[in-house]
Enzyme design. Structure first.
Site, PDB file in Angstrom:
ATOM      1  N   HIS A 238      -3.205  -1.640   3.758  1.00 40.43           N
ATOM      2  CA  HIS A 238      -1.777  -1.996   3.683  1.00 40.43           C
ATOM      3  C   HIS A 238      -1.066  -0.811   3.958  1.00 40.43           C
ATOM      4  O   HIS A 238      -0.097  -0.602   4.702  1.00 40.43           O
ATOM      5  CB  HIS A 238      -1.603  -2.453   1.916  1.00 40.43           C
ATOM      6  N   GLU A 239      -1.486   0.395   3.380  1.00 39.43           N
ATOM      7  CA  GLU A 239      -0.684   1.749   3.534  1.00 39.43           C
ATOM      8  C   GLU A 239      -0.880   2.237   5.097  1.00 39.43           C
ATOM      9  O   GLU A 239       0.263   2.741   5.717  1.00 39.43           O
ATOM     10  CB  GLU A 239      -0.996   3.001   2.558  1.00 39.43           C
TER      11      GLU A 239
ATOM     12  N   CYS B 179       4.624  -4.578  -2.313  1.00 37.50           N
ATOM     13  CA  CYS B 179       5.062  -3.246  -1.726  1.00 37.50           C
ATOM     14  C   CYS B 179       6.228  -3.034  -2.346  1.00 37.50           C
ATOM     15  O   CYS B 179       7.178  -3.801  -2.496  1.00 37.50           O
ATOM     16  CB  CYS B 179       5.362  -3.954  -0.150  1.00 37.50           C
ATOM     17  N   LEU B 180       6.295  -1.745  -2.478  1.00 40.02           N
ATOM     18  CA  LEU B 180       7.431  -0.857  -3.005  1.00 40.02           C
ATOM     19  C   LEU B 180       8.635  -0.843  -2.255  1.00 40.02           C
ATOM     20  O   LEU B 180       9.648  -0.844  -2.748  1.00 40.02           O
ATOM     21  CB  LEU B 180       7.039   0.568  -3.602  1.00 40.02           C
TER      22      LEU B 180
ATOM     23  N   GLN C  65       8.119   5.046   4.173  1.00 40.62           N
ATOM     24  CA  GLN C  65       8.774   4.295   2.921  1.00 40.62           C
ATOM     25  C   GLN C  65       9.753   5.293   2.382  1.00 40.62           C
ATOM     26  O   GLN C  65      10.670   4.816   1.860  1.00 40.62           O
ATOM     27  CB  GLN C  65       7.920   4.093   2.134  1.00 40.62           C
TER      28      GLN C  65
ATOM     29  N   HIS D  36       1.535   0.472   7.115  1.00 35.77           N
ATOM     30  CA  HIS D  36       3.028   0.877   7.117  1.00 35.77           C
ATOM     31  C   HIS D  36       2.863   2.153   8.326  1.00 35.77           C
ATOM     32  O   HIS D  36       4.277   2.227   8.688  1.00 35.77           O
ATOM     33  CB  HIS D  36       3.506   1.588   5.820  1.00 35.77           C
TER      34      HIS D  36
HETATM   35 NI    NI Z   1       3.825  -1.330   0.997  1.00 42.13          NI
END
Ligand code: NI
Length: 186
Positions: free
Chosen positions: A150-151, A108-109, A64, A154
């Protein structure tokens, strides 16, 4: 990961490292395992925690911030005034998952201000290398279990919107394209 009422703006001045916004090909790639814990990687982990807290979010993965490596940071303590519990995980992997499932509203960022219910295993056993280079293994439940999954997603090029139906996913993606276009003009 972000919770509703969390992330205010995609880019905050307090962020150490700018966060990529979906759609971006760098968010769809499988990240490479971390071979050694250099000082630069430990610094990256600290920068990521700072960026995550500033967003604010409860988890952030290296892809990210444009780094294609298997590194995530998280802190799911959200009570005001509670002691922070930052976790840095290099090469995290889920080694066991419960049959019992849990549904949480995720954000999510990299997909600011979009939220949707996602169902995942309620408890997971995770193994990782910590910032001192030690191997650790721990069981997570509740919000921590959701966030760590979730991470880790990614790191495999997967976003929470990939769990949604195509209509919802396309609607969110169109909103993000528009947001990025507006930001580029600003
Ligand atoms: Ni996320």
């Amino acid at each position: 990961m972000a919770l509703r009422g969390g992330a205010r703006s995609p880019i905050s001045a307090l962020m150490k490292r700018p966060i990529l916004i979906h759609p971006d090909p760098r968010l769809k790639k499988v990240a490479a395992p971390v071979a050694d814990l250099s000082d630069a990687r430990r610094q990256l982990a600290r920068d990521m925690l700072e960026t995550m807290y500033a967003a604010p979010g409860i988890g952030l993965a290296a892809p990210q911030v444009g780094v294609p490596e298997r590194l995530i940071v998280l802190d799911c303590v959200k009570e005001e005034g509670a002691e922070p519990q930052p976790l840095v995980m290099f090469n995290p992997e889920v080694v066991a998952a419960s049959d019992e499932l849990n549904t949480y509203e995720e954000g999510c960022l990299s997909i600011p201000e979009q939220y949707a219910d996602v169902t995942r295993p309620a408890e997971v056993q995770v193994r990782w290398i910590d910032e001192s280079g030690a191997e650790r293994e721990e069981e997570f439940g509740g919000l921590w279990a959701t966030c760590v999954q979730h991470e880790i997603d990614h790191l495999n090029g997967k976003l929470f919107i990939d769990y949604l139906g195509p209509m919802k996913r396309q609607m969110i993606t169109r909103k993000m394209v528009k947001l990025k276009r507006e930001k580029a003009k600003a």
